[in-house]
Design an enzyme around this catalytic site. Sequence first.
Site, PDB file in Angstrom:
ATOM      1  N   GLU A 101     112.651  58.079 -58.973  1.00 60.58           N
ATOM      2  CA  GLU A 101     113.660  57.441 -58.138  1.00 60.58           C
ATOM      3  C   GLU A 101     113.428  55.933 -57.602  1.00 60.58           C
ATOM      4  O   GLU A 101     114.240  55.427 -57.071  1.00 60.58           O
ATOM      5  CB  GLU A 101     114.039  58.474 -56.886  1.00 60.58           C
ATOM      6  CG  GLU A 101     114.274  59.899 -57.290  1.00 60.58           C
ATOM      7  CD  GLU A 101     114.598  60.498 -56.030  1.00 60.58           C
ATOM      8  OE1 GLU A 101     114.107  60.420 -54.866  1.00 60.58           O
ATOM      9  OE2 GLU A 101     115.665  61.574 -56.307  1.00 60.58           O
ATOM     10  N   LEU A 106     101.580  59.599 -66.312  1.00 62.49           N
ATOM     11  CA  LEU A 106     101.291  60.842 -67.417  1.00 62.49           C
ATOM     12  C   LEU A 106     101.783  60.649 -68.597  1.00 62.49           C
ATOM     13  O   LEU A 106     101.124  61.016 -69.516  1.00 62.49           O
ATOM     14  CB  LEU A 106     102.023  62.234 -66.546  1.00 62.49           C
ATOM     15  CG  LEU A 106     101.441  62.224 -65.129  1.00 62.49           C
ATOM     16  CD1 LEU A 106     102.321  63.438 -64.613  1.00 62.49           C
ATOM     17  CD2 LEU A 106      99.983  62.120 -65.111  1.00 62.49           C
ATOM     18  N   GLY A 117     109.058  65.998 -58.567  1.00 63.21           N
ATOM     19  CA  GLY A 117     108.898  67.090 -59.527  1.00 63.21           C
ATOM     20  C   GLY A 117     107.643  66.905 -60.458  1.00 63.21           C
ATOM     21  O   GLY A 117     106.744  67.859 -60.705  1.00 63.21           O
TER      22      GLY A 117
END
Lengths: 736, 211
Positions: free
Chosen positions: A697, A622, A516
């Site tokens: 994950e 990020l 994502g």
Amino acid sequence: MKFTAPAEHNPIDQLKVVGHPHDRIDGRAKVTGTAAYAYERHQVAPQAAYGYMLGSAIAVGKITRLDTSQAEKAPGVLGVVTYKNAGRLKKSKSHASRLLAGPNVEHFDQAVALVVAETFEQAREGAKRLHIEYTSWPGRFDLAAEKVRAVPPKSNPMSGPPDTRVGDFESGFAQSPVQVDSTYTTPDQSHMMMEPHASIAAWHGDQLLVWTSNQMIAWAVRDLSETLSISPQKIHVSSPFIGGGFGGKLWIRADAVLAALGARLVKRPVKVALARHQIPNNTTHRPATIQRVRLGASKDGHIQAIAHDTTSGNLNGFREERAGSQSRLLYAGPNRLITHRLATLDLPEGNAMRAPGEAVGHLASEVALDELAVQLKMDPVELRLLNDIQFDPEKGPQRPFSSRKLKECLSEGARRFGWERRHPQPGQVREGNWLIGHGVASALRNSPTLESAARVRINSSGQLTVETDMTDIGTGSYTILAQTAAEMLGVPLHHVTVKLAESHFPVSCGSGGQFGGNSSCSGVYAACLRLRNALAHKAGWDVETTTFSDGHMSSAGQTRSLGEVAGPKGLSAQDKIEFGDSQKKWVQASFGAHFVELGVHRISGETRVRRLLGVFACGRILNPKTARSQLLGAMAMGLGAALMEGLAVDTRYGNFVNHDLAEYHVPVHADIPHTEVVILEELDDKSSPLKAKGVGELGICGLGAAIANAIYNATGVRLRDYPFTPDRLLSQLPPV
Amino acid sequence: MQSPWSRREFMATSAGLTGGLVASQLVSAPSPAEAVAQPTPAHYPVTLNLNGQTQTLELDARTSLLDALREHVHLTGTKKGCDHGQCGACTVLVNGRRINSCLTLAVMHQGDQITTIEGLGTPDNLHPMQKAFIRHDGFQCGYCTPGQICSAVGALSELEKGIPSHVTADLTGPIPVSQAELRERLSGNICRCGAYSNIIEAVTEVAGENG
């Protein structure tokens, strides 16, 4: 834009906004309770009636009598949805079974009715007055018993063929002087996200509006369309806040479909939330596995043969748990055999839960590594370093990793943890009644990338608005997408508004599979490049020479404010990122190493984790604050998998018995020590323009194995059947 | 507290609240035809002091305090995670003490002072605990967060008052604000995103500011 070649220097590399630990931009809404989750959207549907779902009391069989008359007469009840009045419902390709049963029942707690009433209490009371009789048929509920009938599942595009073979495993293993051959089991697990599945549905003519809690907006539209046989253009889905998903909300569930059917029946909006106790049996879970791992090594510790044979089961032969995934990639070794088998069970649907495949795969493969280290009398960190490999061990040097810092994670972790002070002999360290142990495990999680689109608008004040159907399930999407847009256009973060998760926005990758963040930010990057072009074009400048900084754009000695160039009508640009064959050329995965210190109570068998350290390398970070949270949160879930989580199957009736948070134990505050997370510097230019990789994950992969290995180090007891509750340790502990 | 209804009525409605529901879930055999229509459940007026404002509601006796807040007053900051007192997402402060609002009926709270997350602070005027949660990233999906924050505020007040917990060593002296105390006291608030380590940092910081 198509991402076909490694990223070069680009505006993201300025790192004025990206890469900084900004607080979440949705934080104020969340900590003040003003973020409205699906069931709470009173404003969009002020007159919503309440639906209460009733699930099947049997696993396999048939409804023989369905009497709704008493329920319909109950105070406040407006209507009852059952298969008799629901119209024709199809099973979408995303689902293992139908979302409304009848007359046949496919699994326990499959929805059989929705009672709609003026109030929640009345709907619940109405559900009590449903009179349903069943004929029950025998079912297959025991994975161990069905293992002999398991078959190879289909190939799938993300994880490849079920079986892979390289070299000659059998000979390689037979000729290895040091061998491990162990079988491990992992139980069914429940996502148990804090917000139960919930939806409000309303019909405006033939248009269906659904406010729900869903990770993948475009999939929700597609699956509602398939299930209800209506055009996707007539379906509108909105899910701006999601109270956790972990894979459990990747696909719509009964709440969405029943709310739509209920709203059609009573001709007003209907809201439905699943009760907590309905989640394990009505929705999906992570399937149980049986895993056999064989490792053969030379006496100096070089792995010669690796086999990982895994079996899972699923309803209607749906999909398998790809528990062997990491064994294809983690270590060198010339002879390899990875197999997956799928049994058909009549338990509820098994499906993706955080790091499907790898999360439970590591629980076997990384314990087997520890067992090999014990046999070799070798330090387990050293063994892992020795067998590191920089290319796909199945495909050869022509398919290198895009980036791989497993060795650095292990070495840095060992240094920070004080690994050299670990006692190599098990059962040697004792503090009072506590036996102290230390364990390590590697972590690998594939880092897929998916197509993702976004639209970016700028107004005359220079304020940006990002629109995409991406979701934020706690991952920090709102914040990192804002950071990406701010960096690209050279504006401060507070000049960016991010609007997510509406089906009329450009279609994103959605949230799942740790694709994502990297993919959706790349979509925003692409849209921002377009917007830079549009601004430069409008100014009459060459975009190649134009710089964007501090709310202004400059070129050839001229400077203008972005808002002024955008003009009174503003400007808008839309694009999507497509990833070409970069995943084929390079193996893309994130890496890490877990270090655990724990105590096992020598009398009670209780395990208490005292120290947790995870060192990770997952490309450009990020936002270090939200990325760290993803990692430490996944580590907490990994601890749960090792020590407490497991759905108990009642093989007589085919249901999960411990179906709530009192019985299905997840970690609480007292279980989790201060968690140290270290993220190594890494840029992955082959992964995306952001040079990032998946984060969400990775942290769950391997942590449970490190706990298993620490328990062995503490006690000398090797546990292979998860979870390691005190009863499993007690009988094997040395006499007190 | 003067109750507007009798103990017997309460027993009848609360039995209906749980017992019957469980039965219909598990019984697959034909149930006896006992499902005769019952009279409309009783509604009662109740006046609550909600975040400093008096609010009078006419509520179904079966309505939990949680549902009264969420569905009747539309104070949706208080979350329903399990409706069974297992997760803590519905934690509010009633007369200064934290409770699970799903485990209590609204009509039992005549005249009570109830503080929800909305009463602690607003986006423009955050409570120190809300600020600390943002600064330490003590949440991810945000669904357990209001409960964690209310619970943390309640727990610090309990510590200040010297109310001991399971891990308190000395039951008579002042109780130090240790990580063990905080972890123990907040263990009724589940965070499936696993932000525990950050939450404890946030609460520790606020405890330090208070001290």
